[in-house]
Scaffold this active site. Sequence first.
Site, PDB file in Angstrom:
ATOM      1  N   GLY A  29      30.031  37.433  47.005  1.00 46.71           N
ATOM      2  CA  GLY A  29      30.736  37.268  46.029  1.00 46.71           C
ATOM      3  C   GLY A  29      31.322  38.095  45.821  1.00 46.71           C
ATOM      4  O   GLY A  29      32.006  38.892  47.142  1.00 46.71           O
ATOM      5  N   ASN A  30      32.703  38.024  45.215  1.00 52.67           N
ATOM      6  CA  ASN A  30      33.663  38.650  44.825  1.00 52.67           C
ATOM      7  C   ASN A  30      33.981  39.329  43.428  1.00 52.67           C
ATOM      8  O   ASN A  30      33.124  38.945  42.024  1.00 52.67           O
ATOM      9  CB  ASN A  30      34.725  38.484  45.645  1.00 52.67           C
ATOM     10  CG  ASN A  30      35.057  36.942  44.966  1.00 52.67           C
ATOM     11  OD1 ASN A  30      35.240  37.068  43.150  1.00 52.67           O
ATOM     12  ND2 ASN A  30      34.667  35.512  45.228  1.00 52.67           N
ATOM     13  N   ARG A  31      34.877  40.545  42.966  1.00 43.76           N
ATOM     14  CA  ARG A  31      35.004  40.884  41.513  1.00 43.76           C
ATOM     15  C   ARG A  31      36.180  39.838  40.709  1.00 43.76           C
ATOM     16  O   ARG A  31      36.358  40.731  39.933  1.00 43.76           O
ATOM     17  CB  ARG A  31      35.220  42.548  41.887  1.00 43.76           C
ATOM     18  CG  ARG A  31      34.347  42.932  42.454  1.00 43.76           C
ATOM     19  CD  ARG A  31      34.481  44.500  42.846  1.00 43.76           C
ATOM     20  NE  ARG A  31      35.155  44.863  41.719  1.00 43.76           N
ATOM     21  CZ  ARG A  31      36.209  45.811  41.670  1.00 43.76           C
ATOM     22  NH1 ARG A  31      37.160  46.088  42.508  1.00 43.76           N
ATOM     23  NH2 ARG A  31      36.422  46.597  40.599  1.00 43.76           N
ATOM     24  N   SER A  32      36.825  38.710  41.334  1.00 38.55           N
ATOM     25  CA  SER A  32      37.707  38.070  40.724  1.00 38.55           C
ATOM     26  C   SER A  32      36.740  37.533  39.205  1.00 38.55           C
ATOM     27  O   SER A  32      34.978  37.414  38.757  1.00 38.55           O
ATOM     28  CB  SER A  32      37.471  36.937  40.570  1.00 38.55           C
ATOM     29  OG  SER A  32      38.407  35.850  40.288  1.00 38.55           O
TER      30      SER A  32
END
Length: 227
Positions: A29-32
């Site tokens: 995933g990512n930190r958005s």
Amino acid sequence: AASGDLSGRRVVVTAGGTREPLDPVRFLGNRSSGRQGVAIAAAARARGAEVTLIAAHLEVAPPEGVTLVEASTARELQHAVTDAAADADILVMAAAVADYRPAVVVDSKIKKEAQGDTLELSLVKNPDILAELGASRRAGEYPGLRLVGFAAETEPDQAALLEMGRAKIARKGADLLVVNRVGWTQGFATDGNSVVVLDGAGDIVSEAAGSKMSVADRILDAIVALD
Ligand code: C5P
């Protein structure tokens, strides 16, 4: 914000971070957080638009009064966007879409006992949804659709950041590109943001800093000004 200036316009916003599964319990995933995209959806609604929010993973609640479509992976997001773009006037791609996904999704939990000291992941490229829409538009599809992309970069130098933005808008074929600098403490989970909006020629049409809601309104102002 000119109240009601988006009245009757169909606005589609993507927001949040995609998750690409590795096995039934893990993902890349990512930190958005989805905050900026959700603010754009809320601001467009407040200005009278009919809003569809295509939500990847959000850390904030979606706004009231919008049609919510959930999409977890890049490919799910692609299907949702392609469907929604067909009768949209404006598409804002604020989601942080994974560029790669695991080549294989294992159907039971990956066990360290079976792996040893290292585990290698093989990744394959995801479709670039925005670039594909830009290319379809150049081929004559989606007439009348305004296409807006985001570029979140960690480049600390402002001139280099803008150069990256100019290359990106040309590559993606969008009408506007919202460039913002992100990092460990900047851009993601915070309520503030600072952006530069570039047009298709790579010229700066707007610079905005402040709450994500006020930045959302400045971005919508730049979209309205395209007409
Ligand atoms: O290439 P980059 O990921 O920096 O581009 C960011 C922009 O492209 C964002 O608007 C994002 O939503 C969109 N994007 C996309 N499909 C991808 C990757 C990014 O539509 N696979």
